[in-house]
Write an enzyme that holds these catalytic residues in place. Structure first.
Site, PDB file in Angstrom:
ATOM      1  N   VAL A  53       0.804  -1.221   0.000  1.00  0.00           N
ATOM      2  CA  VAL A  53       0.000   0.000   0.000  1.00  0.00           C
ATOM      3  C   VAL A  53       0.839   1.274   0.000  1.00  0.00           C
ATOM      4  CG1 VAL A  53      -0.200   0.188   2.521  1.00  0.00           C
ATOM      5  CG2 VAL A  53      -2.014   1.124   1.069  1.00  0.00           C
ATOM      6  N   TYR A  54       2.116   1.204   0.393  1.00  0.00           N
ATOM      7  CA  TYR A  54       2.947   2.423   0.460  1.00  0.00           C
ATOM      8  C   TYR A  54       3.203   2.950  -0.938  1.00  0.00           C
ATOM      9  CZ  TYR A  54       4.285   0.592   5.141  1.00  0.00           C
ATOM     10  OH  TYR A  54       4.284   0.105   6.430  1.00  0.00           O
ATOM     11  N   SER A  55       2.868   4.202  -1.317  1.00  0.00           N
ATOM     12  CA  SER A  55       2.189   5.173  -0.479  1.00  0.00           C
ATOM     13  C   SER A  55       0.936   5.665  -1.215  1.00  0.00           C
ATOM     14  CB  SER A  55       3.128   6.328  -0.188  1.00  0.00           C
ATOM     15  OG  SER A  55       3.748   6.737  -1.432  1.00  0.00           O
ATOM     16  N   GLU A  65       4.386   2.233  -4.715  1.00  0.00           N
ATOM     17  CA  GLU A  65       5.533   3.090  -5.056  1.00  0.00           C
ATOM     18  C   GLU A  65       6.794   2.673  -4.291  1.00  0.00           C
ATOM     19  OE1 GLU A  65       1.984   4.986  -6.465  1.00  0.00           O
ATOM     20  OE2 GLU A  65       2.468   4.264  -4.443  1.00  0.00           O
TER      21      GLU A  65
END
Length: 314
Positions: A53-55, A65
């Protein structure tokens, strides 16, 4: 040479500080991220923590990413076998939740972004209580059997669900969690201590705490009357308003002065000395922020100093 720590019952050996990858592709661009990763590994570091999930929370980003930057760095340095790579599943906008199908699809997407054929440590990022533990463990076990994941772990999970997961793994002879990633630091102890820590200790799980520096508060840069330019400043500064926060800061200052060490190093050293903890997670946006984090590998607090911090943070 800093001695590596065994991660629970696994065959993984990790540096006593896990480098947080949440900033890669967010507050640290590609070049700055590469510089931080280079400096961390040059100092003996080998444990990098990220998540699919980042970011995604940043305008213009879609999630992944951090994994992409990390994959590019691994490819350019040719050092994949020297790094213990941890990532997580359940929060990516395109791959939400912990259904069996989603876990497997998200793992494949992470592997593509990371440019590797295996993940060393794969976490369920946030538990999804409506999904049976049998489905979650079954899917994770398939990834292990396929060679895509070496070991599995859990983050943000209740003691009850963790116990059920471990019991199912043991009963069926399937992949078993080896580590736990709890929210844990000097100003947030009840988020791990108690039932969850006791279960981890009984079950031989290693803890890899996140928010190890309480969004920067435990670096000591937040003081009455000062303002800090950081996306996390609001969350960190609130600890100044509590008696416990001020008490912890005072104890950290005294011990840091005695060791001629940064406040952040002392806060991480307390965490690293706690039962079950293998390696706290901390992130650095710049190379200049790294030495205070890396110092945890060398700083040894006395029993009295650990006790003083434990009492101050009660």
């Amino acid at each position: 040479m800093t001695s590596l720590r065994k991660l629970g019952s696994s065959d993984l050996e990790v540096f006593p500080l896990a480098l947080g990858g949440n900033v890669f592709g967010w507050t640290a661009d590609r070049d700055r991220s590469f510089a931080v990763l280079d400096a961390y590994t040059a100092a003996g570091g080998n444990f990098v923590d990220t998540a699919d999930v980042y970011s995604a929370w940043v305008d213009g980003n879609s999630g992944g990413e951090s994994e992409t930057v990390l994959g590019q760095w691994l490819a350019s340095r040719g050092n994949r076998d020297d790094v213990v790579l941890a990532t997580k599943v359940s929060q990516h906008p395109q791959y939400p939740g912990l259904s069996a199908a989603n876990i497997k699809a998200a793992a494949d997407a992470s592997l593509r972004r990371l440019g590797t054929d295996h993940i060393d440590l794969y976490y369920t990022h946030f538990d999804q209580p409506e999904v049976p533990v049998e489905e979650i463990i079954g899917a994770l076990d398939e990834l292990v059997k396929a060679g895509k994941v070496r070991h599995i772990a859990a983050s943000n999970i209740s003691a009850e669900r963790l116990a059920a997961s471990l019991e199912f793994s043991d009963r069926e002879g399937l992949a078993r969690y080896v580590a736990l990633q709890p929210h844990y630091n000097l100003v947030s102890r009840d988020t791990y201590e108690g039932e969850l820590l006791d279960l981890a200790e009984r079950s031989g799980l290693a803890a890899v705490p996140y928010y190890a520096l309480a969004s920067g508060f435990l670096t000591g840069k937040y003081r009455p009357g000062t303002s800090v330019d950081s996306p996390r400043a609001g969350g960190a500064a609130k600890h100044l308003e509590t008696e416990r926060g001020r008490r912890v800061l005072a104890a950290l200052d005294e011990i840091a002065e005695a060791h001629d060490a940064p406040v952040a190093t002392v806060a991480l050293a307390w965490l690293a000395a706690r039962p079950t903890v293998a390696a706290p997670i901390a992130s650095a946006r710049t190379v200049e922020q790294l030495p205070a984090l890396l110092g945890v590998a060398e700083l040894r607090l006395t029993e009295d100093e650990v006790g003083r911090l434990t009492r101050a943070s009660a």
